[in-house]
Design a protein around this motif. Structure first.
Motif, PDB file in Angstrom:
ATOM      1  N   SER A   1       4.638   7.317 -15.403  1.00  8.14           N
ATOM      2  CA  SER A   1       5.952   6.957 -14.865  1.00  8.14           C
ATOM      3  C   SER A   1       5.824   6.251 -13.525  1.00  8.14           C
ATOM      4  O   SER A   1       6.594   5.331 -13.216  1.00  8.14           O
ATOM      5  N   ASP A   2       4.833   6.696 -12.722  1.00  8.21           N
ATOM      6  CA  ASP A   2       4.639   6.036 -11.438  1.00  8.21           C
ATOM      7  C   ASP A   2       4.049   4.637 -11.596  1.00  8.21           C
ATOM      8  O   ASP A   2       4.314   3.743 -10.789  1.00  8.21           O
ATOM      9  N   LEU A   3       3.232   4.442 -12.671  1.00  5.77           N
ATOM     10  CA  LEU A   3       2.633   3.128 -12.895  1.00  5.77           C
ATOM     11  C   LEU A   3       3.602   2.146 -13.545  1.00  5.77           C
ATOM     12  O   LEU A   3       3.387   0.933 -13.487  1.00  5.77           O
ATOM     13  N   ALA A   4       4.640   2.679 -14.189  1.00  2.27           N
ATOM     14  CA  ALA A   4       5.580   1.795 -14.883  1.00  2.27           C
ATOM     15  C   ALA A   4       6.287   0.864 -13.912  1.00  2.27           C
ATOM     16  O   ALA A   4       6.546  -0.307 -14.229  1.00  2.27           O
ATOM     17  N   LEU A   5       6.595   1.364 -12.727  1.00  2.91           N
ATOM     18  CA  LEU A   5       7.332   0.538 -11.766  1.00  2.91           C
ATOM     19  C   LEU A   5       6.547  -0.691 -11.335  1.00  2.91           C
ATOM     20  O   LEU A   5       7.076  -1.819 -11.416  1.00  2.91           O
ATOM     21  N   PRO A   6       5.276  -0.556 -10.888  1.00  8.35           N
ATOM     22  CA  PRO A   6       4.566  -1.789 -10.515  1.00  8.35           C
ATOM     23  C   PRO A   6       4.356  -2.741 -11.689  1.00  8.35           C
ATOM     24  O   PRO A   6       4.371  -3.963 -11.515  1.00  8.35           O
TER      25      PRO A   6
ATOM     26  N   LEU B   1      -4.456  -9.162 -10.310  1.00  8.66           N
ATOM     27  CA  LEU B   1      -5.133  -8.528  -9.185  1.00  8.66           C
ATOM     28  C   LEU B   1      -4.161  -7.679  -8.375  1.00  8.66           C
ATOM     29  O   LEU B   1      -4.486  -6.551  -7.944  1.00  8.66           O
ATOM     30  N   ALA B   2      -2.946  -8.197  -8.170  1.00  7.74           N
ATOM     31  CA  ALA B   2      -1.950  -7.416  -7.436  1.00  7.74           C
ATOM     32  C   ALA B   2      -1.605  -6.141  -8.189  1.00  7.74           C
ATOM     33  O   ALA B   2      -1.448  -5.060  -7.579  1.00  7.74           O
TER      34      ALA B   2
ATOM     35  N   VAL C   1      -1.870  -0.376  -9.089  1.00  8.62           N
ATOM     36  CA  VAL C   1      -2.166   0.733 -10.003  1.00  8.62           C
ATOM     37  C   VAL C   1      -3.266   1.618  -9.422  1.00  8.62           C
ATOM     38  O   VAL C   1      -3.204   2.858  -9.512  1.00  8.62           O
ATOM     39  N   GLY C   2      -4.276   0.997  -8.814  1.00  4.70           N
ATOM     40  CA  GLY C   2      -5.341   1.799  -8.209  1.00  4.70           C
ATOM     41  C   GLY C   2      -4.822   2.717  -7.121  1.00  4.70           C
ATOM     42  O   GLY C   2      -5.207   3.901  -7.050  1.00  4.70           O
ATOM     43  N   LEU C   3      -3.963   2.184  -6.287  1.00  9.86           N
ATOM     44  CA  LEU C   3      -3.391   3.014  -5.226  1.00  9.86           C
ATOM     45  C   LEU C   3      -2.533   4.128  -5.800  1.00  9.86           C
ATOM     46  O   LEU C   3      -2.561   5.282  -5.312  1.00  9.86           O
ATOM     47  N   GLN C   4      -1.762   3.826  -6.842  1.00 12.40           N
ATOM     48  CA  GLN C   4      -0.897   4.846  -7.434  1.00 12.40           C
ATOM     49  C   GLN C   4      -1.719   5.927  -8.126  1.00 12.40           C
ATOM     50  O   GLN C   4      -1.429   7.126  -8.019  1.00 12.40           O
ATOM     51  N   VAL C   5      -2.782   5.519  -8.853  1.00 12.23           N
ATOM     52  CA  VAL C   5      -3.646   6.506  -9.503  1.00 12.23           C
ATOM     53  C   VAL C   5      -4.336   7.370  -8.460  1.00 12.23           C
ATOM     54  O   VAL C   5      -4.473   8.592  -8.631  1.00 12.23           O
ATOM     55  N   ARG C   6      -4.771   6.733  -7.397  1.00 11.33           N
ATOM     56  CA  ARG C   6      -5.415   7.505  -6.332  1.00 11.33           C
ATOM     57  C   ARG C   6      -4.456   8.551  -5.757  1.00 11.33           C
ATOM     58  O   ARG C   6      -4.834   9.701  -5.479  1.00 11.33           O
TER      59      ARG C   6
END
Length: 428
Positions: free
Chosen positions: A140-145, A25-26, A31-36
């Motif tokens: 690349s932005d999603l890889a970090l979380p 869930l976290a 990921v939702g915030l990053q995609v947004r």
């Protein structure tokens, strides 16, 4: 009442499920915030370009349209005759017949959309690299979380597994604490997966404890009972060595030989009893059909060769019996020798085998009423007994009967004498 521990599967499954779900869930939220954010950037750029394009289309004011490059959108406006009116690139995007088309433009793949009115056709397009660049930036932005979640998940899973297996470690420590001198049963509250193992180990501990007890009992019995005949042998040999009278020396040697015989007989009985106890523990009793006629013939011939008068045999159609013929021969021999030894030389000894009953009786003096209750105890001999023996014969008989699930009873006859009866179970 103490609640029994939950199963290891439940403990591990529930804790891992809750942990993974929470981290999932976290990660979904992150990921939702990053995609947004990434989609918002792309849409902001697109919205700005569309606003400028609309301003140029609906006003006469000069508007600086962006120059198309690898990361921008381009357009071309044609009239109904196919003549170019406006374009953001040079050369301009071509006017195609289809609404959606992918083609090579300026040396790279592009995607176009076409919108038509009564007098004009608008062609909009963008390089595929724009989408690839956006996808790469987003990944690349999603890889970090995702890496953060994985970094948190691995140690958490290891800790949960370590914590969930704590009952196994406690159980292993309890088993390791057992020694040959400390074999008490395990009595821990365990998860269902370990309960059968605890029961199996407790049965094994019981068997080991019984085996050690038999070993200690045999050692103590042998040390106690052999002390007297060995001492007698030593004394008689010393007397024979110092004796000058040949008659006295011969008498001492005869007594020494008799003491050796008693010691040998005692050792044989002790070993037989030890084998019987081990036999019962191992549950390896032979299961063969007993031929009483053949067994008695062989045993009586053996007794006659040893100088023991065979008894009178009354064999009356015994029921079929499955058992160990060697052990039953020992049982019958001990009963016969016991009768011959204590009934007196003139007594008559009879063996009766009928149906599922074996009886050995004599017409001797019988046994004192006070000693009857203790017959069959190890090393018990009635007071005043002058016959040689160690008090193990009837103990061996009782043990063999137990191994055959038979009942052994002994007592005085109504008309005088002694009777020993073994009643075997009825055949199934």
């Amino acid at each position: 009442m103490k609640t029994p521990p939950r199963s290891l599967l439940w403990r591990l499954g529930a804790s891992l499920a809750i942990t993974v779900l929470a981290l999932w869930l976290a990660m979904i939220i992150s990921v939702g915030l990053q995609v947004r954010h990434e989609v918002g950037k792309a849409l902001d750029t697109q919205l700005e370009w569309n606003a400028k394009l609309a301003l140029a289309a609906f006003t006469d004011d000069p508007v600086a349209l962006p120059i198309a490059d690898l990361h921008q959108t381009a357009f071309a406006l044609y009239d109904d005759q196919g003549r170019l009116q406006e374009a953001s690139t040079d050369p301009p995007l071509p006017m195609l017949d289809r609404d959606h088309h992918e083609f090579d433009f300026n040396g790279q793949p592009w995607v176009i959309r076409i919108a038509k009115s009564a007098h004009h056709t608008m062609v909009l397009g963008e390089p595929l690299s724009v989408r690839d660049h956006t996808a790469l930036d987003t990944a690349s932005d999603l890889a970090l979380p995702m890496l953060v979640v994985l970094a948190l998940l691995l140690p958490l899973v290891l800790w949960l597994v370590w914590r969930g297996l704590q009952p196994v470690r406690d159980f292993a420590d309890a088993v390791a604490a057992r020694t040959p001198a400390r074999l008490e049963p395990l009595a821990q509250a365990l998860p269902p997966e370990l309960t059968p193992l605890q029961g199996t180990l407790n049965r094994l501990f019981d068997e080991l404890d019984a085996a050690f007890a038999r070993e200690r009992r045999f050692t103590a019995d042998a040390a106690h009972e052999l002390r007297t005949p060995l001492a007698a042998v030593q004394i008689q040999l010393e007397v024979a060595e110092r004796a000058r009278d040949p008659e006295r020396r011969d008498r001492a040697m005869t007594q020494a030989l008799a003491a050796c015989g008693r010691a040998s007989r005692l050792v044989g009985q002790l070993l037989a009893l030890a084998r019987l106890e081990q036999h019962g523990a191992a549950q390896t009793l032979a299961r063969e059909r007993i031929d009483w006629s053949r067994l008695c013939d062989a045993l009586f011939a053996e007794l006659d060769a040893a100088g023991i008068p065979p008894p009178t045999l009354h064999l009356n159609a015994p029921s079929p019996l499955l058992g160990d013929s060697a052990l039953l021969a020992v049982l019958l021999r001990n009963l016969i020798e016991n009768a011959r030894r204590y009934a007196g030389a003139a007594a008559t000894v009879s063996v009766h085998i009928a149906a599922h009953t074996l009886i050995v009786e004599d017409d001797g003096p019988g046994v004192d009423a006070n000693a009857l209750a203790r017959l069959g105890e190890r090393f018990f001999r009635p007071a005043g007994q002058t016959q040689p023996g160690a008090g193990l014969g009837l103990s061996i008989v009782a043990r063999i009967a137990t191994l055959h699930r038979a009942e052994f009873r002994a007592g005085n006859r109504d008309g005088g004498g002694f009777i020993a009866q073994v009643t075997f179970p009825m055949p199934a």
